[in-house]
Design an enzyme around this catalytic site. Structure first.
Site, PDB file in Angstrom:
ATOM      1  CG  HIS A   1     -10.140  72.417   0.912  1.00  0.00           C
ATOM      2  ND1 HIS A   1      -9.502  71.852   2.229  1.00  0.00           N
ATOM      3  CD2 HIS A   1     -11.622  72.601   1.423  1.00  0.00           C
ATOM      4  CE1 HIS A   1     -10.398  71.993   2.964  1.00  0.00           C
ATOM      5  NE2 HIS A   1     -11.743  72.626   2.712  1.00  0.00           N
TER       6      HIS A   1
ATOM      7  N   PRO B   1      -2.665  70.462   9.092  1.00  0.00           N
ATOM      8  CG  PRO B   1      -3.617  68.580   9.683  1.00  0.00           C
ATOM      9  CD  PRO B   1      -3.919  70.078   9.824  1.00  0.00           C
ATOM     10  CG  ASN B   2       0.053  65.814   6.883  1.00  0.00           C
ATOM     11  OD1 ASN B   2       1.241  65.532   7.462  1.00  0.00           O
ATOM     12  ND2 ASN B   2      -1.014  65.287   7.308  1.00  0.00           N
TER      13      ASN B   2
ATOM     14  CE1 TYR C   1      -3.857  68.287  -1.145  1.00  0.00           C
ATOM     15  CE2 TYR C   1      -2.224  66.441  -0.857  1.00  0.00           C
ATOM     16  CZ  TYR C   1      -3.565  67.020  -0.882  1.00  0.00           C
ATOM     17  OH  TYR C   1      -4.444  66.336  -0.038  1.00  0.00           O
TER      18      TYR C   1
ATOM     19  CB  SER D   1      -7.255  68.749  -3.938  1.00  0.00           C
ATOM     20  OG  SER D   1      -7.445  68.698  -2.531  1.00  0.00           O
TER      21      SER D   1
ATOM     22  CD  GLU E   1     -14.115  74.436   4.004  1.00  0.00           C
ATOM     23  OE1 GLU E   1     -15.168  74.864   4.249  1.00  0.00           O
ATOM     24  OE2 GLU E   1     -13.692  73.333   4.154  1.00  0.00           O
TER      25      GLU E   1
ATOM     26  CG  ASP F   1     -17.647  73.214  18.598  1.00  0.00           C
ATOM     27  OD1 ASP F   1     -18.715  73.272  17.666  1.00  0.00           O
ATOM     28  OD2 ASP F   1     -17.784  72.385  19.356  1.00  0.00           O
TER      29      ASP F   1
ATOM     30  CB  ALA G   1      -6.563  65.344   7.464  1.00  0.00           C
TER      31      ALA G   1
ATOM     32  NE  ARG H   1      -0.541  65.990   2.086  1.00  0.00           N
ATOM     33  CZ  ARG H   1      -1.614  66.639   2.486  1.00  0.00           C
ATOM     34  NH1 ARG H   1      -1.648  67.911   2.814  1.00  0.00           N
ATOM     35  NH2 ARG H   1      -2.510  65.867   2.811  1.00  0.00           N
TER      36      ARG H   1
ATOM     37  CG  ASN I   1      -6.261  73.817   3.539  1.00  0.00           C
ATOM     38  OD1 ASN I   1      -6.768  73.054   3.854  1.00  0.00           O
ATOM     39  ND2 ASN I   1      -5.287  73.770   2.314  1.00  0.00           N
TER      40      ASN I   1
ATOM     41  NE  ARG J   1      -7.497  64.422  -3.230  1.00  0.00           N
ATOM     42  CZ  ARG J   1      -6.970  64.677  -2.156  1.00  0.00           C
ATOM     43  NH1 ARG J   1      -6.961  65.870  -1.529  1.00  0.00           N
ATOM     44  NH2 ARG J   1      -5.932  63.672  -1.741  1.00  0.00           N
TER      45      ARG J   1
HETATM   46  C1  DQA Z   1      -6.649  69.741   1.517  1.00  0.00           C
HETATM   47  C2  DQA Z   1      -7.647  68.574   1.342  1.00  0.00           C
HETATM   48  C3  DQA Z   1      -7.737  67.602   2.497  1.00  0.00           C
HETATM   49  O1  DQA Z   1      -8.613  66.515   2.042  1.00  0.00           O
HETATM   50  C4  DQA Z   1      -6.358  67.073   2.649  1.00  0.00           C
HETATM   51  O2  DQA Z   1      -6.440  66.108   4.071  1.00  0.00           O
HETATM   52  C5  DQA Z   1      -5.359  67.982   3.128  1.00  0.00           C
HETATM   53  C6  DQA Z   1      -5.298  69.262   2.163  1.00  0.00           C
HETATM   54  C7  DQA Z   1      -6.569  70.440   0.262  1.00  0.00           C
HETATM   55  O3  DQA Z   1      -5.697  71.578   0.626  1.00  0.00           O
HETATM   56  O4  DQA Z   1      -6.668  70.015  -0.753  1.00  0.00           O
HETATM   57  O5  DQA Z   1      -4.401  68.087   3.875  1.00  0.00           O
HETATM   58  O6  DQA Z   1      -7.176  70.353   2.458  1.00  0.00           O
END
Ligand code: DQA
Length: 153
Positions: A106, A16-17, A29, A108, A104, A93, A83, A24, A80, A113
């Site tokens: 990220h 998401p996002n 990011y 950031s 995985e 799961d 949230a 954003r 990724n 954080r």
């Molecule tokens: C994120 C870190 C998460 O905490 C955040 O909610 C994101 C992006 C990252 O790529 O740094 O949406 O996954």
């Protein structure tokens, strides 16, 4: 290894996002858009001789569905979860259904954080995690997966 079907398949899931990258919180990011990242991932895949599929959703269930879909078609997954990293038992799961390596990623460094971002539901079931290297993290993850998968062919 000419035909598409003989190439190894790797999926990148953006949660998401992440469709808002570029707009954003660019100081957190980065300025690259999701399209920029996806295009470069596909080009990197071509250079490495593999197929790279990309998927983004703002919906937890859609991400679970996508993970279930690749159980026997793909050789590696980069995710990724945005949230949902910090909340989703359902995604964790679903990942347990897979017998392929999962990285995985990220953008950031989640450990630098807010405390609620320090916990990942996914980390305990992923092969490994890259956090804080910006969009480079996706490319490093892809190179790792290709190297690992080609070593066992
Ligand atoms: C994120 C870190 C998460 O905490 C955040 O909610 C994101 C992006 C990252 O790529 O740094 O949406 O996954």
């Amino acid at each position: 290894m000419d035909s598409l079907s003989e190439k190894q398949n790797f999926l990148v899931i953006h949660g998401p996002n992440l469709n808002m990258l570029g707009k954003r919180e660019p100081e957190v990011y980065g300025r690259a858009t999701l399209d920029d990242i996806n295009l470069s991932l596909k080009e990197t895949g071509k250079r490495l001789g593999v197929n790279v599929e990309v998927f983004q959703s703002n919906h937890e269930g859609a991400i679970v569905d996508k993970i279930q879909e690749i159980m026997s078609s793909h050789q590696g997954l980069i995710i990724n979860p945005g949230a949902y990293t910090h909340t989703s038992v359902a995604i964790r799961d679903a990942l347990l259904l897979l017998s392929i390596p999962v990285v995985e990623v990220h953008l950031s460094n989640i450990y630098k954080r807010e405390p609620f971002r320090h916990q990942s539901m996914v980390a305990g079931v992923a092969t490994g995690q890259i956090s804080g290297l910006g969009s480079d993290g996706y490319f490093l993850a892809l190179e790792y997966l290709v190297r690992r998968c080609q070593a066992v062919v």
